[in-house]
Write an enzyme that holds these catalytic residues in place. Structure first.
Site, mmCIF file in Angstrom:
data_model
loop_
_atom_site.group_PDB
_atom_site.id
_atom_site.type_symbol
_atom_site.label_atom_id
_atom_site.label_comp_id
_atom_site.label_asym_id
_atom_site.label_seq_id
_atom_site.Cartn_x
_atom_site.Cartn_y
_atom_site.Cartn_z
ATOM 1 N N PHE A 121 -7.016 -8.836 -12.811
ATOM 2 C CA PHE A 121 -6.572 -7.564 -12.252
ATOM 3 C C PHE A 121 -5.105 -7.375 -12.614
ATOM 4 O O PHE A 121 -4.394 -8.353 -12.900
ATOM 5 C CB PHE A 121 -6.720 -7.584 -10.720
ATOM 6 C CG PHE A 121 -7.580 -6.478 -10.173
ATOM 7 C CD1 PHE A 121 -8.888 -6.313 -10.595
ATOM 8 C CD2 PHE A 121 -7.087 -5.593 -9.216
ATOM 9 C CE1 PHE A 121 -9.688 -5.298 -10.070
ATOM 10 C CE2 PHE A 121 -7.878 -4.582 -8.683
ATOM 11 C CZ PHE A 121 -9.178 -4.429 -9.113
ATOM 12 N N GLN A 234 1.890 4.416 -3.454
ATOM 13 C CA GLN A 234 1.252 4.012 -4.715
ATOM 14 C C GLN A 234 0.311 5.096 -5.232
ATOM 15 O O GLN A 234 -0.608 5.514 -4.528
ATOM 16 C CB GLN A 234 0.461 2.731 -4.509
ATOM 17 C CG GLN A 234 -0.220 2.247 -5.785
ATOM 18 C CD GLN A 234 -0.737 0.835 -5.637
ATOM 19 O OE1 GLN A 234 -1.802 0.620 -5.065
ATOM 20 N NE2 GLN A 234 0.010 -0.130 -6.127
ATOM 21 N N HIS A 236 -2.410 5.426 -7.773
ATOM 22 C CA HIS A 236 -3.268 4.587 -8.606
ATOM 23 C C HIS A 236 -3.502 5.329 -9.917
ATOM 24 O O HIS A 236 -3.750 6.528 -9.914
ATOM 25 C CB HIS A 236 -4.604 4.361 -7.883
ATOM 26 C CG HIS A 236 -5.465 3.298 -8.481
ATOM 27 N ND1 HIS A 236 -6.074 3.442 -9.704
ATOM 28 C CD2 HIS A 236 -5.832 2.075 -8.024
ATOM 29 C CE1 HIS A 236 -6.778 2.351 -9.966
ATOM 30 N NE2 HIS A 236 -6.637 1.500 -8.963
ATOM 31 N N LEU A 250 -11.528 7.109 -6.469
ATOM 32 C CA LEU A 250 -11.008 5.981 -7.236
ATOM 33 C C LEU A 250 -11.940 5.488 -8.338
ATOM 34 O O LEU A 250 -13.151 5.429 -8.158
ATOM 35 C CB LEU A 250 -10.732 4.808 -6.295
ATOM 36 C CG LEU A 250 -9.857 3.740 -6.940
ATOM 37 C CD1 LEU A 250 -8.410 4.191 -6.976
ATOM 38 C CD2 LEU A 250 -9.960 2.417 -6.209
ATOM 39 N N GLU A 253 -9.717 -0.607 -10.870
ATOM 40 C CA GLU A 253 -8.994 -1.333 -11.909
ATOM 41 C C GLU A 253 -9.912 -2.372 -12.560
ATOM 42 O O GLU A 253 -9.660 -2.851 -13.659
ATOM 43 C CB GLU A 253 -7.821 -2.041 -11.220
ATOM 44 C CG GLU A 253 -6.716 -2.473 -12.093
ATOM 45 C CD GLU A 253 -5.477 -2.744 -11.231
ATOM 46 O OE1 GLU A 253 -5.091 -1.876 -10.415
ATOM 47 O OE2 GLU A 253 -4.909 -3.829 -11.376
ATOM 48 N N ARG A 309 0.386 -0.879 -11.482
ATOM 49 C CA ARG A 309 -0.145 0.482 -11.311
ATOM 50 C C ARG A 309 0.917 1.566 -11.471
ATOM 51 O O ARG A 309 0.646 2.630 -12.031
ATOM 52 C CB ARG A 309 -0.773 0.598 -9.920
ATOM 53 C CG ARG A 309 -2.016 -0.230 -9.817
ATOM 54 C CD ARG A 309 -2.569 -0.254 -8.427
ATOM 55 N NE ARG A 309 -3.835 -0.963 -8.456
ATOM 56 C CZ ARG A 309 -4.590 -1.180 -7.395
ATOM 57 N NH1 ARG A 309 -4.207 -0.751 -6.201
ATOM 58 N NH2 ARG A 309 -5.728 -1.815 -7.505
ATOM 59 N N HIS A 380 -2.994 6.610 -3.461
ATOM 60 C CA HIS A 380 -3.944 5.558 -3.133
ATOM 61 C C HIS A 380 -3.542 4.706 -1.943
ATOM 62 O O HIS A 380 -4.368 4.326 -1.127
ATOM 63 C CB HIS A 380 -4.087 4.674 -4.374
ATOM 64 C CG HIS A 380 -5.109 3.594 -4.260
ATOM 65 N ND1 HIS A 380 -6.418 3.844 -3.923
ATOM 66 C CD2 HIS A 380 -5.013 2.251 -4.437
ATOM 67 C CE1 HIS A 380 -7.093 2.702 -3.904
ATOM 68 N NE2 HIS A 380 -6.261 1.715 -4.189
ATOM 69 N N ARG A 415 2.284 -2.477 -4.813
ATOM 70 C CA ARG A 415 1.267 -3.472 -4.454
ATOM 71 C C ARG A 415 0.424 -3.821 -5.671
ATOM 72 O O ARG A 415 0.007 -2.940 -6.426
ATOM 73 C CB ARG A 415 0.349 -2.918 -3.365
ATOM 74 C CG ARG A 415 -0.831 -3.820 -3.053
ATOM 75 C CD ARG A 415 -1.686 -3.274 -1.939
ATOM 76 N NE ARG A 415 -2.481 -2.130 -2.307
ATOM 77 C CZ ARG A 415 -3.712 -2.190 -2.825
ATOM 78 N NH1 ARG A 415 -4.287 -3.357 -3.061
ATOM 79 N NH2 ARG A 415 -4.369 -1.091 -3.110
#
Ligand SMILES: Cc1cc2nc3c(=O)[nH]c(=O)nc-3n(C[C@H](O)[C@H](O)[C@H](O)COP(=O)(O)OP(=O)(O)OC[C@H]3O[C@@H](n4cnc5c(N)ncnc54)[C@H](O)[C@@H]3O)c2cc1C
Length: 606
Positions: A121, A234, A236, A250, A253, A309, A380, A415
């Site tokens: 990730f 954030q 995304h 979403l 990822e 991100r 996100h 994050r």
């Protein structure tokens, strides 16, 4: 004045996502009486939507992993304004929390020799995400729910908490109403844990569901607690963008972790064009190496699609702004290309990414095994939230604890994917244990009936102003707020635009004060929305003020008028509190010096 029922617990947990459930389990196991309140049905929290996995350095797939690497990755991702103590505890405790979940019945995907499988990730040096296909959150909620029900926790579903009640500055309880019948309830409790999740509904394009209106952050703020890092929102990089009805949903990822690549309308893999200096040494410099990394080659470095991100989202925005976007204003995310490399690519994609396959097939009529997806950034997650003590999770209000997305500190300015689910487990447990300990201390705070009556009167005010009286409806105000935040305090910000947003917020607050709703208290969505507005406005103001104060770019906060990172801003967190005159106050709280041992870990991992 309507009457209300009074219910008593030692510890009240507000929110039944991963953080709330884990906290409830911990508090109940410590032997106190626990109540759990949630806005929707049990099991429907945001956590259930989590797809990619839980980050924990189990080292099942690559034995070079360990807490040190996870700690350093989290701090680098957060650009060093994280609460380093939380990052340390999180990295050290996450593996045990995942194994415990497995012992309670969670069925993770397995390695060939039967251990928990881990996937790559963004921002994680080694494959680290324990997962169940792309439905990890569902498994986590199912397991925690089973476990907590067996412990005999009292669950109050479809109940929204409207106000925290205090006695001499410490927590005494909370006022809520049941959404079905609109009846009020007072929860008396010596300790409260907020686990209410995020604020995504302050923006028009978001992966968050209707529940995420910043309630916990606003409840804490109103009760006198400090909020921190609110400027770090954030975005995304990969949300669906077409058709319009699904915009923002979403796209995990995990697609990029399995080899998916980003291309612009010229077919170029643009992520190779802009690799930040602090990630260069860890990033592949050619497509072949990037592919080998996704297939588990230990000597390969990660492809630039798996950079953090914030960076990937800004690269996508740049491609679109410079005319290289896809037809509907995003870029292409292509996993179908792996058929050039894998003989059974179609089956592989469907097995590894079943939700993504169905999501695109059903919502956009696209088969991701043959066709690239169109994606763009979506709001996100919020890294900021309630300021807490790193060990105990207690806020600046005695007896008020916070865990999960509504708390701040662990993630700093950005994050890493997978670090939220592990955050919920590690700090949910800690919050539950420390809240139980707090509730056992002597003293029994009292609830002031006048405070309760006042809060009920405020909640009923929208019925005094039927729409015919000329006021706005709540949906109109909410929509205008979302559009304004998206445009003026979004993924790329400037000082003058944010000043305009502050003026806009004043006008919206005025409109919110005049909002009227028809009907009565029995399941009335217009009334529910009217009640959410105050929270959305509070968190939006906190985000905007903190973002104006941070005159640099770092992590999720990017300013076109201050595009560089300024080391001076790396030394403090921006903290927001309600001032004596009830206006929002901002202070710069210095970040405590990191112990030498942790500094050495970061150096070692560079
Ligand atoms: C689509 C999607 C995929 C994701 N995938 C991942 C992933 O793979 N890995 C990862 O680490 N993170 C992922 N995330 C992020 C992660 O899921 C969330 O950050 C996390 O689940 C938040 O958990 P929580 O326990 O803090 O709150 P939530 O799960 O958001 O639960 C909040 C709870 O609070 C309740 N609540 C809210 N307000 C009130 C109120 N006023 N009164 C009473 N109850 C209230 C709600 O009803 C709910 O029960 C994903 C997020 C999304 C949206």
């Amino acid at each position: 004045m309507p009457s209300y029922e009074t219910i008593e617990h030692d510890v009240l947990v507000i929110g039944a996502g991963g953080a709330g459930l884990r906290a409830a389990v911990a508090a109940s196991s410590a032997g106190v009486r626990v109540g759990l309140v949630c806005k929707s049905l049990l099991g429907k929290a945001h956590t259930v939507m989590a797809e990619g996995g839980i980050a924990a350095s189990l080292a099942n797939v690559d034995e070079r992993d360990g807490w040190r690497v996870h700690f350093a990755d989290t701090m680098r991702g957060g650009q060093y304004v994280n609460n380093w103590r939380m990052a340390e505890l999180h990295a050290k405790e996450a593996p045990d929390r995942v194994r415990e979940l497995e012992a309670w019945g969670a069925l993770f995907d397995r390695t060939a020799d039967g251990r928990i499988l881990q996937r790559n990730f963004g921002g994680h040096k080694y494959p680290r995400l324990a997962h169940v296909g792309d439905r990890t959150g569902l498994e986590m909620i199912r397991t925690l729910q089973d476990h907590s029900i067996h412990l005999g926790i009292d669950v109050h579903m479809e109940c929204t908490v409207l106000r925290l009640l205090t006695d001499g500055g410490r927590i005494a309880g909370a006022l809520g109403y049941d959404r079905e019948r609109g009846r009020f309830r007072v929860y008396r409790s010596k300790a409260i844990i907020l686990a209410t999740g995020g604020i995504g509904r302050a923006y028009s394009i978001t992966s968050n569901s209707w529940e995420y209106t910043g309630d916990g952050q606003a409840l804490a703020y109103d009760a006198g607690a400090a909020l921190q890092d609110m400027e770090f929102v954030q975005f995304h990089p990969t949300g669906m963008i077409w058709p319009p009805s699904v915009r923002g949903i979403l796209v995990t990822e995990g697609v990029r972790g399995e080899g998916g690549v980003l291309r612009n309308n010229q077919g170029r893999r643009f992520m190779f064009d802009d690799i930040p200096e602090n990630y260069r040494a860890q990033t592949a410099d050619n497509e072949e190496e990037g592919w080998r990394y996704t297939q588990g080659d230990r000597d390969a470095r990660r492809p630039p699609e798996l950079l953090t991100r914030d960076h990937v989202a800004r690269c996508i925005r740049r491609e679109v702004a410079e005319g290289r976007g896809s037809p509907h204003g995003g870029v292409f995310l292509d996993i179908s290309w792996i058929k050039q490399r894998l003989p059974n690519a179609r089956e592989h994609i469907i097995r590894k990414l079943p939700s993504m396959y169905h999501q695109f097939k059903q919502l956009a009529d696209i088969d991701i095994t043959t066709t690239p997806m169109e994606v763009g950034p979506t709001t996100h997650y919020i890294m900021g939230g309630i300021r807490v003590d790193g060990d105990s999770q207690m806020s600046t209000v005695p007896g008020l604890f916070a865990a999960g997305e509504c708390a701040a500190g662990l993630h700093g300015a950005n994050r890493l994917g997978g670090n939220s689910l592990s955050d919920l487990l590690v700090f949910g447990k800690r919050a539950g244990e420390f809240a139980a300990q707090f509730a056992r201390e002597p003293g029994s705070p009292a609830i002031d009936p006048a405070e309760v009556d006042g809060a009920i009167r405020d909640a009923l005010e929208p019925f005094e102003r039927p729409p015919a009286a000329g006021g706005d409806g709540p949906y109109q105000v909410q929509q205008d707020l979302q559009t304004m935040m998206q445009e003026l305090v979004g993924i790329v910000r400037t000082g003058p635009e944010m000043e305009r947003a502050l003026e806009g917020l004043e006008r919206l607050k005025e409109r919110a004060r005049r909002v009227g709703v028809p009907g009565n208290r029995e399941y009335n969505p217009g009334w529910h929305t009217a009640l959410d507005l105050g929270n959305l406005l509070t968190v939006s103001e906190a985000v905007t003020r903190a973002a104006i104060e941070r005159r640099e770019s770092r992590g999720g906060h990017f300013r076109d008028d201050c595009p560089e990172k300024d080391p001076a801003y790396g030394k403090f967190n921006i903290v927001v509190r309600k001032g004596a005159d009830r206006r929002m106050e901002l202070v710069r709280e210095p970040i405590a010096e990191m112990p030498g041992e942790l500094r050495r870990v970061i150096e070692e991992q560079k």
